[in-house]
Scaffold this active site. Structure first.
Site, PDB file in Angstrom:
ATOM      1  N   TRP A  18       7.748 -11.971  -0.342  1.00 47.21           N
ATOM      2  CA  TRP A  18       8.536 -12.419  -1.464  1.00 47.21           C
ATOM      3  C   TRP A  18       9.460 -11.308  -2.133  1.00 47.21           C
ATOM      4  O   TRP A  18      10.510 -11.729  -2.754  1.00 47.21           O
ATOM      5  CB  TRP A  18       7.625 -13.231  -2.402  1.00 47.21           C
ATOM      6  CG  TRP A  18       7.147 -14.543  -2.215  1.00 47.21           C
ATOM      7  CD1 TRP A  18       7.246 -14.945  -0.658  1.00 47.21           C
ATOM      8  CD2 TRP A  18       6.591 -15.458  -2.939  1.00 47.21           C
ATOM      9  NE1 TRP A  18       6.819 -16.600  -0.934  1.00 47.21           N
ATOM     10  CE2 TRP A  18       6.473 -16.684  -1.995  1.00 47.21           C
ATOM     11  CE3 TRP A  18       6.551 -15.675  -4.250  1.00 47.21           C
ATOM     12  CZ2 TRP A  18       6.066 -17.706  -2.527  1.00 47.21           C
ATOM     13  CZ3 TRP A  18       5.801 -16.797  -4.797  1.00 47.21           C
ATOM     14  CH2 TRP A  18       5.705 -18.058  -3.868  1.00 47.21           C
ATOM     15  N   ASP A  34       1.845 -15.874  -5.286  1.00 45.68           N
ATOM     16  CA  ASP A  34       1.563 -16.193  -3.998  1.00 45.68           C
ATOM     17  C   ASP A  34       0.062 -15.888  -3.655  1.00 45.68           C
ATOM     18  O   ASP A  34      -0.409 -15.836  -2.736  1.00 45.68           O
ATOM     19  CB  ASP A  34       2.515 -15.871  -2.818  1.00 45.68           C
ATOM     20  CG  ASP A  34       2.438 -16.552  -1.858  1.00 45.68           C
ATOM     21  OD1 ASP A  34       2.468 -17.905  -1.800  1.00 45.68           O
ATOM     22  OD2 ASP A  34       2.846 -16.156  -0.752  1.00 45.68           O
ATOM     23  N   ASP A  90      -1.248  -6.342  -5.643  1.00 43.26           N
ATOM     24  CA  ASP A  90      -2.095  -6.903  -4.791  1.00 43.26           C
ATOM     25  C   ASP A  90      -3.562  -6.028  -4.604  1.00 43.26           C
ATOM     26  O   ASP A  90      -3.481  -4.915  -4.717  1.00 43.26           O
ATOM     27  CB  ASP A  90      -1.412  -7.183  -3.613  1.00 43.26           C
ATOM     28  CG  ASP A  90      -2.014  -8.286  -2.733  1.00 43.26           C
ATOM     29  OD1 ASP A  90      -1.417  -9.159  -2.175  1.00 43.26           O
ATOM     30  OD2 ASP A  90      -3.129  -8.193  -1.838  1.00 43.26           O
ATOM     31  N   LYS A 122       1.615 -20.592  -5.797  1.00 47.41           N
ATOM     32  CA  LYS A 122       1.103 -21.462  -4.945  1.00 47.41           C
ATOM     33  C   LYS A 122      -0.065 -22.073  -5.507  1.00 47.41           C
ATOM     34  O   LYS A 122      -0.768 -21.474  -6.208  1.00 47.41           O
ATOM     35  CB  LYS A 122       0.614 -20.755  -3.681  1.00 47.41           C
ATOM     36  CG  LYS A 122       0.011 -21.313  -2.518  1.00 47.41           C
ATOM     37  CD  LYS A 122      -0.097 -20.626  -1.488  1.00 47.41           C
ATOM     38  CE  LYS A 122      -0.529 -19.251  -1.316  1.00 47.41           C
ATOM     39  NZ  LYS A 122      -0.937 -18.248  -0.229  1.00 47.41           N
ATOM     40  N   ASP A 177      -6.613  -5.020  -8.778  1.00 47.27           N
ATOM     41  CA  ASP A 177      -7.150  -6.350  -8.902  1.00 47.27           C
ATOM     42  C   ASP A 177      -6.485  -7.058 -10.035  1.00 47.27           C
ATOM     43  O   ASP A 177      -6.669  -6.677 -11.162  1.00 47.27           O
ATOM     44  CB  ASP A 177      -8.624  -6.282  -9.191  1.00 47.27           C
ATOM     45  CG  ASP A 177      -9.270  -8.053  -9.507  1.00 47.27           C
ATOM     46  OD1 ASP A 177      -8.680  -8.998  -9.327  1.00 47.27           O
ATOM     47  OD2 ASP A 177     -10.574  -7.838  -9.334  1.00 47.27           O
ATOM     48  N   GLY A 184       4.486  -8.437   1.451  1.00 45.11           N
ATOM     49  CA  GLY A 184       5.725  -8.141   0.905  1.00 45.11           C
ATOM     50  C   GLY A 184       7.011  -9.043   1.261  1.00 45.11           C
ATOM     51  O   GLY A 184       7.962  -8.677   0.764  1.00 45.11           O
TER      52      GLY A 184
END
Length: 242
Positions: free
Chosen positions: A93, A149, A109, A189, A125, A91
């Site tokens: 970000w 991320d 997530d 990322k 998912d 959490g």
């Protein structure tokens, strides 16, 4: 009556974990039931100034400082913006986004994440076709910013892991292209490798500026980088069927 033993004096006063006051790296005294990799990770966390700062500030992860640095440079998190956070756990970000005035956030997530109001957090998912529409529904409309991320579980084979990472980024890119408002931005990322160059070139077709950024909070011995794409040009209309 015997005298009390002399008290030991501290060499220096407490420093709240500042970089200047750190001495020799701390090492864990015991490694019982830990693998060599987990032992190394724990020692790295103990000696990591960004991890210490995150704990002191109340951030859930040191990754918060990566987004902080990116946002300081590109000014992506604005009050009134709608934001989607992919791979939100734990959490950090989303915490930064809320701290910087964003109130409309939808996040997802695979792992459970403790609530972070006013964010809407979905345990699901992301690659499930139903996930994208659900995020847009929770957000109440298309986003101004898509953050990712995400990283897949690794298998220990460098080339395989890299390809899995690139595949996940490509899915995030296609999602961003399908939902972003014109002028919007995408941050993801990535890890250094030949395929990242191809991905940057592809993003330049749809974004005014595309950068590959390595924040100071990313460990120098890591190949981790972040793709920052700004100025989304808008979705290209589909060609009518022949």
């Amino acid at each position: 009556m015997s005298e009390d033993p002399p008290r030991k004096r501290m060499v220096r006063p407490p420093s709240a974990g500042s970089d200047e006051a750190r001495g020799k790296p701390a090492r864990l005294k015991t490694a019982k039931q830990r693998t060599a990799s987990s032992q190394a990770w724990l020692e790295r966390q103990i000696n990591d100034p960004f991890a210490a700062r995150a704990r002191a500030h109340g951030y859930r992860s040191r990754a918060a400082y990566k987004l902080t640095e990116i946002d300081d440079r590109f000014r992506l998190l604005k009050p009134g913006a709608k934001v989607i956070d992919l791979g939100v756990a734990p959490g950090g970000w989303t915490q930064v986004a809320i701290e910087r005035g964003v109130k409309d956030i939808a996040a997802v997530d695979l792992l459970p994440v403790d609530p972070l109001p006013p964010a809407h957090i979905l345990q699901m998912d992301f690659t499930d076709p139903a996930c994208g529409p659900r995020l847009i529904e929770l957000l109440g409309g298309p986003p101004d910013l898509v953050l990712s991320d995400m990283a897949p579980n690794t298998v220990g084979h460098k080339q395989t892991d890299h390809l899995r990472i690139i595949g996940l980024i490509e899915i995030a890119v296609e999602f961003a292209r399908s939902v972003l408002k014109p002028g919007g931005a995408f941050v993801a990322k990535a890890f250094q490798g030949g395929e990242v160059g191809d991905l940057l070139a592809d993003l330049k077709k749809d974004f005014a500026q595309v950068r590959n950024v390595k924040p100071k909070a990313s460990r120098q011995d890591s190949s981790e980088t972040y793709i920052v794409a700004t100025g989304f040009k808008g979705r290209t209309p589909s060609a009518p069927p022949a």
